[in-house]
Scaffold this motif. Structure first.
Motif, PDB file in Angstrom:
ATOM      1  N   TYR A 338      -7.717  17.531  18.937  1.00 23.44           N
ATOM      2  CA  TYR A 338      -6.945  17.948  17.746  1.00 23.44           C
ATOM      3  C   TYR A 338      -7.244  16.897  16.786  1.00 23.44           C
ATOM      4  O   TYR A 338      -7.146  15.812  16.880  1.00 23.44           O
ATOM      5  CB  TYR A 338      -5.458  18.330  18.053  1.00 23.44           C
ATOM      6  CG  TYR A 338      -5.421  19.504  18.695  1.00 23.44           C
ATOM      7  CD1 TYR A 338      -5.663  20.655  18.589  1.00 23.44           C
ATOM      8  CD2 TYR A 338      -4.746  19.408  20.003  1.00 23.44           C
ATOM      9  CE1 TYR A 338      -5.705  21.829  19.459  1.00 23.44           C
ATOM     10  CE2 TYR A 338      -4.332  20.287  20.858  1.00 23.44           C
ATOM     11  CZ  TYR A 338      -4.737  21.486  20.397  1.00 23.44           C
ATOM     12  OH  TYR A 338      -4.543  22.758  21.429  1.00 23.44           O
ATOM     13  N   TYR A 360       1.044  16.614  24.416  1.00 28.54           N
ATOM     14  CA  TYR A 360      -0.039  16.955  23.857  1.00 28.54           C
ATOM     15  C   TYR A 360      -0.474  17.706  22.860  1.00 28.54           C
ATOM     16  O   TYR A 360      -1.132  17.608  22.076  1.00 28.54           O
ATOM     17  CB  TYR A 360      -0.754  17.563  25.072  1.00 28.54           C
ATOM     18  CG  TYR A 360      -2.407  17.340  24.737  1.00 28.54           C
ATOM     19  CD1 TYR A 360      -3.324  16.592  24.842  1.00 28.54           C
ATOM     20  CD2 TYR A 360      -2.972  18.747  24.741  1.00 28.54           C
ATOM     21  CE1 TYR A 360      -4.662  16.684  24.807  1.00 28.54           C
ATOM     22  CE2 TYR A 360      -4.310  19.178  24.603  1.00 28.54           C
ATOM     23  CZ  TYR A 360      -5.165  17.999  24.419  1.00 28.54           C
ATOM     24  OH  TYR A 360      -6.555  17.913  24.313  1.00 28.54           O
ATOM     25  N   CYS A 361       0.471  18.779  22.733  1.00 29.16           N
ATOM     26  CA  CYS A 361       0.211  19.808  21.701  1.00 29.16           C
ATOM     27  C   CYS A 361       1.606  20.507  21.006  1.00 29.16           C
ATOM     28  O   CYS A 361       2.562  20.079  21.707  1.00 29.16           O
ATOM     29  CB  CYS A 361      -0.597  20.905  21.984  1.00 29.16           C
ATOM     30  SG  CYS A 361       0.083  22.121  23.121  1.00 29.16           S
ATOM     31  N   CYS A 379       2.699  28.823  24.309  1.00 27.64           N
ATOM     32  CA  CYS A 379       1.297  28.481  24.341  1.00 27.64           C
ATOM     33  C   CYS A 379       0.632  29.802  24.008  1.00 27.64           C
ATOM     34  O   CYS A 379       0.631  30.487  24.817  1.00 27.64           O
ATOM     35  CB  CYS A 379       0.906  27.980  25.704  1.00 27.64           C
ATOM     36  SG  CYS A 379      -0.862  27.962  25.836  1.00 27.64           S
ATOM     37  N   PRO A 380      -0.101  29.893  22.961  1.00 24.07           N
ATOM     38  CA  PRO A 380      -0.968  30.921  22.471  1.00 24.07           C
ATOM     39  C   PRO A 380      -2.194  31.316  23.658  1.00 24.07           C
ATOM     40  O   PRO A 380      -2.317  32.449  23.970  1.00 24.07           O
ATOM     41  CB  PRO A 380      -1.790  30.465  21.354  1.00 24.07           C
ATOM     42  CG  PRO A 380      -1.052  29.280  20.824  1.00 24.07           C
ATOM     43  CD  PRO A 380      -0.691  28.439  22.067  1.00 24.07           C
ATOM     44  N   ARG A 381      -2.485  30.690  24.482  1.00 25.98           N
ATOM     45  CA  ARG A 381      -3.550  30.711  25.284  1.00 25.98           C
ATOM     46  C   ARG A 381      -2.969  31.584  26.584  1.00 25.98           C
ATOM     47  O   ARG A 381      -3.463  32.251  27.383  1.00 25.98           O
ATOM     48  CB  ARG A 381      -4.357  29.377  25.958  1.00 25.98           C
ATOM     49  CG  ARG A 381      -5.554  29.836  26.153  1.00 25.98           C
ATOM     50  CD  ARG A 381      -6.379  28.414  26.445  1.00 25.98           C
ATOM     51  NE  ARG A 381      -6.976  28.445  27.661  1.00 25.98           N
ATOM     52  CZ  ARG A 381      -7.543  27.504  28.307  1.00 25.98           C
ATOM     53  NH1 ARG A 381      -7.067  26.342  27.847  1.00 25.98           N
ATOM     54  NH2 ARG A 381      -8.151  27.571  29.559  1.00 25.98           N
ATOM     55  N   TRP A 406       8.906  23.650  29.268  1.00 22.66           N
ATOM     56  CA  TRP A 406       7.748  23.366  28.262  1.00 22.66           C
ATOM     57  C   TRP A 406       8.262  22.452  27.336  1.00 22.66           C
ATOM     58  O   TRP A 406       7.610  21.578  26.881  1.00 22.66           O
ATOM     59  CB  TRP A 406       7.565  24.741  27.313  1.00 22.66           C
ATOM     60  CG  TRP A 406       6.566  25.646  28.554  1.00 22.66           C
ATOM     61  CD1 TRP A 406       6.599  26.561  29.174  1.00 22.66           C
ATOM     62  CD2 TRP A 406       5.112  25.567  27.983  1.00 22.66           C
ATOM     63  NE1 TRP A 406       5.744  26.921  29.628  1.00 22.66           N
ATOM     64  CE2 TRP A 406       4.403  26.497  28.941  1.00 22.66           C
ATOM     65  CE3 TRP A 406       4.079  24.808  27.332  1.00 22.66           C
ATOM     66  CZ2 TRP A 406       3.114  26.700  29.180  1.00 22.66           C
ATOM     67  CZ3 TRP A 406       2.771  24.994  27.219  1.00 22.66           C
ATOM     68  CH2 TRP A 406       2.317  26.058  28.286  1.00 22.66           C
ATOM     69  N   CYS A 430      -3.599  19.081  28.170  1.00 22.65           N
ATOM     70  CA  CYS A 430      -3.095  20.701  27.910  1.00 22.65           C
ATOM     71  C   CYS A 430      -2.257  21.078  29.238  1.00 22.65           C
ATOM     72  O   CYS A 430      -2.577  20.818  30.130  1.00 22.65           O
ATOM     73  CB  CYS A 430      -4.199  21.481  27.768  1.00 22.65           C
ATOM     74  SG  CYS A 430      -4.132  23.173  27.945  1.00 22.65           S
ATOM     75  N   ALA A 431      -1.226  21.502  28.824  1.00 22.68           N
ATOM     76  CA  ALA A 431      -0.182  21.901  29.799  1.00 22.68           C
ATOM     77  C   ALA A 431      -0.869  22.988  30.717  1.00 22.68           C
ATOM     78  O   ALA A 431      -0.623  23.470  31.806  1.00 22.68           O
ATOM     79  CB  ALA A 431       1.236  22.321  29.302  1.00 22.68           C
ATOM     80  N   TYR A 432      -1.643  23.965  29.764  1.00 19.66           N
ATOM     81  CA  TYR A 432      -1.962  25.187  30.366  1.00 19.66           C
ATOM     82  C   TYR A 432      -2.998  25.044  31.416  1.00 19.66           C
ATOM     83  O   TYR A 432      -3.094  25.679  32.569  1.00 19.66           O
ATOM     84  CB  TYR A 432      -2.452  26.151  29.217  1.00 19.66           C
ATOM     85  CG  TYR A 432      -2.795  27.678  29.864  1.00 19.66           C
ATOM     86  CD1 TYR A 432      -1.943  28.484  30.258  1.00 19.66           C
ATOM     87  CD2 TYR A 432      -4.222  27.829  29.877  1.00 19.66           C
ATOM     88  CE1 TYR A 432      -2.226  29.564  30.814  1.00 19.66           C
ATOM     89  CE2 TYR A 432      -4.498  29.066  30.375  1.00 19.66           C
ATOM     90  CZ  TYR A 432      -3.732  30.039  30.588  1.00 19.66           C
ATOM     91  OH  TYR A 432      -4.130  31.339  31.088  1.00 19.66           O
TER      92      TYR A 432
HETATM   93  S1  SF4 Z   1      -3.874  25.887  25.650  1.00 19.46           S
HETATM   94 FE1  SF4 Z   1      -2.923  23.922  26.108  1.00 19.46          FE
HETATM   95  S2  SF4 Z   1      -2.953  22.707  24.224  1.00 19.46           S
HETATM   96 FE2  SF4 Z   1      -3.407  24.712  23.502  1.00 19.46          FE
HETATM   97  S3  SF4 Z   1      -1.644  25.467  22.894  1.00 19.46           S
HETATM   98 FE3  SF4 Z   1      -1.579  25.820  25.036  1.00 19.46          FE
HETATM   99  S4  SF4 Z   1      -0.714  23.917  26.169  1.00 19.46           S
HETATM  100 FE4  SF4 Z   1      -1.256  23.408  24.105  1.00 19.46          FE
END
Ligand code: SF4
Ligand code: SF4
Length: 465
Positions: A338, A360-361, A379-381, A406, A430-432
């Motif tokens: 980032y 991390y984010c 998390c958007p993903r 989270w 990244c947690a995801y």
């Molecule tokens: S995908 Fe990972 S880095 Fe991106 S917002 Fe979700 S947890 Fe954070």
């Protein structure tokens, strides 16, 4: 790169000085311009290039202090690598800086308009959402109102000024009236707007966006027409490239900034140079308000896209491409990490103060997305997958136990990160992706930051030399 920080007094007796507990040494390859080490200290905010001899002076201090090295020692004191603070005092100072980083600075919120999508990309990571019950729903006015009300009830969103549209694909003929409603209601709060879109209906939406404070759109193009259309197809198999390009041109003509994202994997990385030439011929390189970022294609929950490269494999390919055409990445940046003030890439390139990175984010403290089913995600993903929902906003705001997970995931709560030398610069990864790999949020995801340190940081150092 940054050397204006010190807590040390020149008058102090040499015996009161010690090496800071927070110095991190990153060896650089010979290609990084002759310097050998990038030495960082996230407590004092510095990152410095050092030769082997200078590092030797630091590592021998104070036992082998030697008059010949006075100038180096003095510099090391100025930059906080040698300090008068005790271990305990440094710890206290770090705790304070760490907690400061957890305060929302730029809160973000998003409305997930629908999980429908008119595309079927070959590498889609959200195709588990393409089931009829999820797909057919578009958020309604009542749910939008509830989301807007909830935003005022979440302390981290107190100073939020912007809202994103997210999906699925947020801009479809079926979503136009609710998108208009969201723009109206959000404007009453003086929000500005941003969206990530596949861009197919951009042309149709640009006149609407021009009436509101839309300050940026992210649109994906994966290369020239034959490359893009083979990957980012409509659900009926048709091509999408030229219609998206028209939409981008209209948006730029209307003053809406566009960030083009190029999703890269083994199947299209070899086409980036050709795409750079097309972008140049099309006149975009010289236009204001358009930028290009290459991001790696990522795995989904149950999918491994064809052509997927690991972060290290991708980094190697990017470095090789940069050798072949140094100018390519002046047009198209690669998203090494980032690009946020306080992160190492910015410290190297711009000389900004290095900040300790507890997590991390922004998903861990200041990002909340609201979906058509009344679910909240950080998390958007992860949106649309209730494994990751942190609560509900219908009938009223109620966070669940995952919310605490989270919010509490940081480099102190992840066992592996607690003993990691670069933890306070990486933030735990990244947690995801950690969850996809290990089935828990409380595991580090090292690969991306390690690839940045091994391949990206030396490139940035080379750029500064
Ligand atoms: S995908 Fe990972 S880095 Fe991106 S917002 Fe979700 S947890 Fe954070
Ligand atoms: S994710 Fe890996 S590299 Fe990052 S802090 Fe944790 S252990 Fe270190």
């Amino acid at each position: 790169m940054r050397g204006d920080k010190t807590t040390n007094g020149d008058h102090m007796n040499e015996s009161t000085f010690r090496k800071s507990s927070y110095t991190v040494v990153i060896p650089l390859p010979a290609s990084a311009g002759g310097v050998s080490y990038l030495v960082c200290n996230p407590l004092y905010g510095n990152a410095s290039l050092m030769s082997g001899e200078e590092l030797e002076v630091l590592s021998r201090f104070p036992t082998d202090s030697d008059v010949d090295n006075d100038a180096v020692v003095s510099q090391l004191k100025d930059e906080g690598y040698i300090t008068t603070l005790t271990e305990e005092e440094e710890k206290e100072l770090m705790n304070k800086r760490y907690e400061d980083q957890k305060k929302p600075q730029n809160p973000r919120t998003a409305i997930i308009v629908t999980y429908q999508c008119n595309f079927r990309c070959t590498y889609c990571w959200a195709d588990h959402l393409f089931v009829p019950d999820t797909m057919r729903v578009v958020i309604d006015e009542k749910t939008v109102d509830a989301a807007l009300k909830t935003m005022t009830q979440i302390p981290a969103l107190e100073s939020v000024e912007g809202m994103s549209f997210y999906g699925g694909e947020p801009f479809l003929p079926s979503t136009r009236s609710i998108v208009t409603y969201i723009l109206e209601r959000g404007s009453e709060r003086d929000f500005s707007f941003h969206a990530n879109t596949n861009g197919y209906y951009l042309k149709e939406f640009v006149p609407l966006f021009s009436e509101y404070a839309v300050d940026g759109l992210g649109v994906t193009l994966d290369g020239c027409q034959h490359v893009h259309d083979a990957r980012r197809k409509r659900s009926d198999g048709g091509g999408t490239f030229f219609k998206i390009v028209e939409g981008i041109d209209d948006a730029l003509d209307s003053g809406i900034p566009i960030g083009v994202r190029i999703n890269v994997d083994a199947q299209n990385i070899g086409e980036l140079l050709t795409f750079r030439d097309w972008v140049t011929e099309h006149g975009w390189v010289n236009r204001k308000n358009i930028s290009f970022t290459c991001t790696p294609v990522l795995p989904g929950k149950d999918t491994t896209p064809p052509g997927l490269l690991t972060y290290s494999e991708m980094a190697e390919r990017i470095v090789a491409l940069r050798k072949e055409s140094p100018s390519l990445f002046k047009v198209m940046h690669y998203a090494w990490e980032y690009f946020v003030e306080g992160y190492l890439s910015q410290t190297i390139l711009q000389g900004t103060e290095l900040q300790p990175r507890p997590f991390y984010c922004s998903a861990h403290f200041q990002t909340f997305s609201f979906d058509p089913f009344g679910d909240i995600y950080c998390c958007p993903r992860a949106v649309g997958d209730r494994t990751f929902s942190v609560g509900q906003f219908i009938p009223e705001l109620k966070f669940n136990e995952k919310f605490e997970d989270w919010m509490n995931r940081d480099v102190l709560s992840i066992p592996r990160c607690r003993t990691c030398d670069v933890a306070l610069m990486c933030g735990g990864g990244c947690a995801y992706e950690a969850y996809l790999q290990s089935g828990t949020l409380f595991e580090g995801y090292c690969e991306k930051y390690r690839a940045f340190l091994e391949y990206g940081a030396p490139l940035f150092v080379g750029q500064r030399m």
